[in-house]
Design a protein around this motif. Structure first.
Motif, PDB file in Angstrom:
ATOM      1  N   THR A   4       0.924  -1.245  -0.052  1.00  0.00           N
ATOM      2  CA  THR A   4       0.089   0.023  -0.072  1.00  0.00           C
ATOM      3  C   THR A   4       0.873   1.237  -0.032  1.00  0.00           C
ATOM      4  OG1 THR A   4      -1.015  -1.258   1.585  1.00  0.00           O
ATOM      5  CG2 THR A   4      -2.251   0.601   0.843  1.00  0.00           C
ATOM      6  N   LYS A 207     -11.197   9.372   6.240  1.00  0.00           N
ATOM      7  CA  LYS A 207     -11.620   8.161   5.293  1.00  0.00           C
ATOM      8  C   LYS A 207     -13.243   7.835   5.373  1.00  0.00           C
ATOM      9  CE  LYS A 207     -10.182   5.002   2.778  1.00  0.00           C
ATOM     10  NZ  LYS A 207      -9.225   5.427   1.626  1.00  0.00           N
ATOM     11  N   THR A 214      -6.986   8.950  -0.765  1.00  0.00           N
ATOM     12  CA  THR A 214      -5.610   8.395   0.003  1.00  0.00           C
ATOM     13  C   THR A 214      -5.590   9.158   1.015  1.00  0.00           C
ATOM     14  OG1 THR A 214      -4.870   7.877  -2.498  1.00  0.00           O
ATOM     15  CG2 THR A 214      -3.487   8.050  -0.539  1.00  0.00           C
ATOM     16  N   ASP A 232      -8.182   0.768   6.189  1.00  0.00           N
ATOM     17  CA  ASP A 232      -7.708   1.135   4.911  1.00  0.00           C
ATOM     18  C   ASP A 232      -6.964   2.570   4.903  1.00  0.00           C
ATOM     19  OD1 ASP A 232      -9.853   2.424   6.108  1.00  0.00           O
ATOM     20  OD2 ASP A 232     -11.169   1.974   4.188  1.00  0.00           O
TER      21      ASP A 232
END
Ligand SMILES: [Mg+2]
Length: 248
Positions: A4, A207, A214, A232
């Motif tokens: 990631t 998020k 991102t 995430d």
């Protein structure tokens, strides 16, 4: 480096390009303290100033602080003093007051240094067409001038039409409430494609508010009692990890 991390910058730059070609302003939100800036140098300077100006009363503290580096500081002044062998609550109160009178000011934020890779990363984003939005819990009455001077000195894009610098209107306003309010405004004025913060709670908020963006958490320091980071959210120690990822 995780998969990631290595792809995060490429993903962000692709989102910037997509959003710009759709005619939107691609906003990339950067927190300052603990994110673009390492403010442990500011605290270290203030503690040393206390030590040097109170050396006749606190000789041992003076000696100890002179051999301490910013990396050893805790989030709270009292915890730093205790870790250095000075657990006296009265001294902690005295030093904390001295620190608080200086920390949130134009003059002292000039002691901050950019986190590794921060200047390059923000310029990379800016050059790609992203709009850096510096969003900070610092308050404008006491810290706008110093903040601007530091950003300009260190080579961050600032003061131009395609950048934004957003500070709190007053010192007393709660940081989280302030950032909640700003998020509502950002929605109306562009597309948030990226966000960087050192507070897990604020990363989670970004998020949730912008699931496609991102969102990255900087593992520098954060307020005690922070919530668990959402899975995430990208985890970073500094920005060199992202820059290295783009090259691979
Ligand atoms: Mg911060």
């Amino acid at each position: 480096m995780s998969a990631t991390q290595s792809s995060a910058l490429r993903t962000l730059l692709a989102s910037i390009e997509r959003s710009a070609s759709a005619g939107d302003d691609p906003l990339v939100v950067f927190d300052l303290d603990g994110t673009l800036y390492d403010n442990t140098h500011r605290t270290m300077r203030i503690l040393l100033e206390f030590a040097h100006t109170h050396a006749s009363s606190y000789r041992a503290l003076y000696e100890r602080l002179r051999e301490t580096s910013p990396g050893h500081l805790k989030y709270r002044v009292a915890d730093t003093l205790a870790a250095l062998g000075f657990p006296d609550p009265e001294l902690a109160q005295h030093v904390t007051t001295f620190w608080r009178e200086r920390f949130f000011t134009d003059d002292y934020c000039l002691y901050d240094l950019p986190l590794a890779g921060a200047v390059e990363l923000v310029n990379r984003v800016h050059k790609a067409g992203g709009v850096p939005c510096y969003l900070t819990g610092r308050d404008a009455p006491n810290m706008l001038v110093g903040t601007l001077r530091a950003l300009q000195r260190d080579g961050f894009p600032v003061g131009r039409v395609e950048t934004r610098l957003i500070l709190k209107p007053s010192f007393e306003m709660n940081d989280d409430a302030f950032k909640h309010g700003v998020i509502a405004h950002l929605r109306k004025t562009g597309r948030v494609v990226g966000s960087f913060d050192n507070e897990p709670g604020l990363c989670n908020l970004f998020k949730q508010s912008f699931p496609e963006a991102t969102v990255a958490w900087l593992d520098t320091s954060h307020a005690p009692g922070a919530p668990e980071l959402q899975p995430d959210v990208v985890r970073l120690n500094d920005f060199t990890e992202l820059l290295a990822g783009e090259a691979t």
